[in-house]
Motif scaffolding. Sequence first.
Motif, PDB file in Angstrom:
ATOM      1  N   GLU A  97      -7.999  -5.037  -1.676  1.00 16.93           N
ATOM      2  CA  GLU A  97      -8.019  -4.085  -0.561  1.00 16.93           C
ATOM      3  C   GLU A  97      -6.615  -3.977   0.071  1.00 16.93           C
ATOM      4  OE1 GLU A  97     -11.237  -4.648   2.182  1.00 16.93           O
ATOM      5  OE2 GLU A  97     -10.424  -3.200   3.611  1.00 16.93           O
ATOM      6  N   THR A  98      -5.971  -5.124   0.208  1.00 15.12           N
ATOM      7  CA  THR A  98      -4.597  -5.132   0.734  1.00 15.12           C
ATOM      8  C   THR A  98      -3.670  -4.339  -0.188  1.00 15.12           C
ATOM      9  OG1 THR A  98      -4.992  -7.304   1.708  1.00 15.12           O
ATOM     10  CG2 THR A  98      -2.701  -6.651   1.459  1.00 15.12           C
ATOM     11  N   GLU A  99      -3.865  -4.514  -1.506  1.00 14.52           N
ATOM     12  CA  GLU A  99      -3.044  -3.799  -2.485  1.00 14.52           C
ATOM     13  C   GLU A  99      -3.266  -2.282  -2.386  1.00 14.52           C
ATOM     14  OE1 GLU A  99      -3.870  -3.937  -6.894  1.00 14.52           O
ATOM     15  OE2 GLU A  99      -1.899  -4.911  -6.885  1.00 14.52           O
ATOM     16  N   TRP A 100      -4.503  -1.883  -2.229  1.00 17.48           N
ATOM     17  CA  TRP A 100      -4.846  -0.454  -2.067  1.00 17.48           C
ATOM     18  C   TRP A 100      -4.096   0.129  -0.864  1.00 17.48           C
ATOM     19  CZ3 TRP A 100      -7.273   3.851  -3.813  1.00 17.48           C
ATOM     20  CH2 TRP A 100      -7.735   4.787  -2.893  1.00 17.48           C
ATOM     21  N   THR A 101      -4.148  -0.597   0.256  1.00 16.47           N
ATOM     22  CA  THR A 101      -3.462  -0.135   1.472  1.00 16.47           C
ATOM     23  C   THR A 101      -1.962  -0.025   1.230  1.00 16.47           C
ATOM     24  OG1 THR A 101      -5.156  -1.259   2.773  1.00 16.47           O
ATOM     25  CG2 THR A 101      -3.158  -0.619   3.947  1.00 16.47           C
ATOM     26  N   SER A 102      -1.396  -1.015   0.546  1.00 18.01           N
ATOM     27  CA  SER A 102       0.048  -0.995   0.252  1.00 18.01           C
ATOM     28  C   SER A 102       0.411   0.203  -0.621  1.00 18.01           C
ATOM     29  CB  SER A 102       0.464  -2.286  -0.462  1.00 18.01           C
ATOM     30  OG  SER A 102       0.412  -3.383   0.422  1.00 18.01           O
ATOM     31  N   LEU A 103      -0.420   0.476  -1.632  1.00 21.14           N
ATOM     32  CA  LEU A 103      -0.147   1.601  -2.540  1.00 21.14           C
ATOM     33  C   LEU A 103      -0.190   2.925  -1.780  1.00 21.14           C
ATOM     34  CD1 LEU A 103      -2.253   0.437  -5.612  1.00 21.14           C
ATOM     35  CD2 LEU A 103       0.207   0.935  -5.660  1.00 21.14           C
ATOM     36  N   GLN A 104      -1.211   3.079  -0.919  1.00 23.71           N
ATOM     37  CA  GLN A 104      -1.336   4.331  -0.168  1.00 23.71           C
ATOM     38  C   GLN A 104      -0.115   4.525   0.744  1.00 23.71           C
ATOM     39  OE1 GLN A 104      -3.831   6.342  -1.041  1.00 23.71           O
ATOM     40  NE2 GLN A 104      -4.380   4.663  -2.389  1.00 23.71           N
ATOM     41  N   ARG A 105       0.279   3.437   1.390  1.00 22.29           N
ATOM     42  CA  ARG A 105       1.395   3.495   2.331  1.00 22.29           C
ATOM     43  C   ARG A 105       2.711   3.794   1.591  1.00 22.29           C
ATOM     44  NH1 ARG A 105       3.883  -1.058   4.473  1.00 22.29           N
ATOM     45  NH2 ARG A 105       5.285  -0.294   6.082  1.00 22.29           N
ATOM     46  N   LEU A 106       2.895   3.123   0.473  1.00 19.62           N
ATOM     47  CA  LEU A 106       4.130   3.310  -0.297  1.00 19.62           C
ATOM     48  C   LEU A 106       4.235   4.745  -0.811  1.00 19.62           C
ATOM     49  CD1 LEU A 106       6.623   1.952  -1.661  1.00 19.62           C
ATOM     50  CD2 LEU A 106       5.182   1.639  -3.663  1.00 19.62           C
ATOM     51  N   LEU A 107       3.150   5.255  -1.395  1.00 26.59           N
ATOM     52  CA  LEU A 107       3.206   6.579  -2.010  1.00 26.59           C
ATOM     53  C   LEU A 107       3.331   7.683  -0.964  1.00 26.59           C
ATOM     54  CD1 LEU A 107       0.744   6.115  -4.973  1.00 26.59           C
ATOM     55  CD2 LEU A 107       3.227   5.892  -4.927  1.00 26.59           C
TER      56      LEU A 107
ATOM     57  N   MET B  83      10.152  -1.901   1.790  1.00 22.67           N
ATOM     58  CA  MET B  83       8.785  -1.792   2.310  1.00 22.67           C
ATOM     59  C   MET B  83       8.021  -3.039   1.929  1.00 22.67           C
ATOM     60  SD  MET B  83       7.363   2.068   1.941  1.00 22.67           S
ATOM     61  CE  MET B  83       5.829   1.684   2.763  1.00 22.67           C
ATOM     62  N   HIS B  84       7.344  -3.648   2.896  1.00 14.68           N
ATOM     63  CA  HIS B  84       6.491  -4.795   2.594  1.00 14.68           C
ATOM     64  C   HIS B  84       5.184  -4.273   2.005  1.00 14.68           C
ATOM     65  CE1 HIS B  84       3.866  -8.314   4.078  1.00 14.68           C
ATOM     66  NE2 HIS B  84       4.449  -8.655   2.947  1.00 14.68           N
ATOM     67  N   VAL B  85       4.868  -4.685   0.777  1.00 15.49           N
ATOM     68  CA  VAL B  85       3.688  -4.156   0.075  1.00 15.49           C
ATOM     69  C   VAL B  85       2.837  -5.312  -0.479  1.00 15.49           C
ATOM     70  CG1 VAL B  85       4.561  -1.853  -0.462  1.00 15.49           C
ATOM     71  CG2 VAL B  85       5.207  -3.758  -1.931  1.00 15.49           C
ATOM     72  N   PRO B  86       2.155  -6.061   0.387  1.00 19.04           N
ATOM     73  CA  PRO B  86       1.349  -7.200  -0.075  1.00 19.04           C
ATOM     74  C   PRO B  86       0.134  -6.751  -0.876  1.00 19.04           C
ATOM     75  CG  PRO B  86       0.946  -6.795   2.261  1.00 19.04           C
ATOM     76  CD  PRO B  86       2.041  -5.854   1.841  1.00 19.04           C
ATOM     77  N   GLY B  87      -0.494  -7.708  -1.558  1.00 15.60           N
ATOM     78  CA  GLY B  87      -1.691  -7.435  -2.360  1.00 15.60           C
ATOM     79  C   GLY B  87      -1.643  -8.284  -3.620  1.00 15.60           C
ATOM     80  N   HIS B  88      -0.737  -7.951  -4.536  1.00 15.36           N
ATOM     81  CA  HIS B  88      -0.501  -8.793  -5.724  1.00 15.36           C
ATOM     82  C   HIS B  88      -0.108 -10.192  -5.261  1.00 15.36           C
ATOM     83  CE1 HIS B  88       0.935  -9.965  -9.688  1.00 15.36           C
ATOM     84  NE2 HIS B  88       2.124 -10.217  -9.188  1.00 15.36           N
ATOM     85  N   CYS B  89       0.720 -10.260  -4.217  1.00 17.45           N
ATOM     86  CA  CYS B  89       0.992 -11.499  -3.496  1.00 17.45           C
ATOM     87  C   CYS B  89       1.488 -11.120  -2.100  1.00 17.45           C
ATOM     88  CB  CYS B  89       1.987 -12.390  -4.240  1.00 17.45           C
ATOM     89  SG  CYS B  89       3.549 -11.611  -4.574  1.00 17.45           S
TER      90      CYS B  89
END
Length: 215
Positions: free
Chosen positions: A147-157, A106-112
């Motif tokens: 904000e990107t990290e938040w979206t990635s976390l929601q999507r991943l979980l 899964m692509h999870v941007p935010g941290h980078c």
Amino acid sequence: MQLVFEQIRAGGDRNFGYLLGDRHAKQAVLIDPSYSPETFVQRARDQGLTVTHVVNTHGHPDHTNGNERALALTGARLAAHPDLRPDVILDDGAELAVGSWHLRVMHVPGHCADHIALYEPEHQLLVTGDLLFVGKVGGTRTAGDAETEWTSLQRLLAAVPDTATVWPGHDYGVRPCSTVALERASNPFLRCRSLEEFLRLKEEWPAMKAAMGLK
Ligand SMILES: [Zn+2]
């Protein structure tokens, strides 16, 4: 098919890397061997496993600085997000076979921007790199990145069960690994009910950390 899965202390800033393999197929991958490529390669050799790929969760040097040595020692191929110019591209939705096992990407941007998470569904192993740690989340430089990290976390979980185990890229928490359920219940960043709350906590975090004596 039989799972081999080891969390290995790589050095650096409490960096964690992983050896994941299939004992019957005699194949394995090394995830972020960073500061200790020899140790990771030796763990594979000791168990008669051929390393097919070196995998990076993201492109920060403390996760990639062992790539060259690990690849030279094993003849494996580098697998990572396309921005890292790897031999094998791990983009969102890709799958990497390790013997009989499959790592879902899964692509999870935010941290980078080039960050991926890896999920092995048979044993529900979730390798989160620097996106999600035990009790905290990866650092971000701007509100946009947060904000990107938040979206990635929601999507991943949303994509993995609560019973999945969480395997982070650093030993920053009260235990070296966790579960999605435990993090949902105890990680202050996952307990945020809205993006606004998440952004506020991120802003206040450095001062809170200092006040609580956390590193
Ligand atoms: Zn990082």
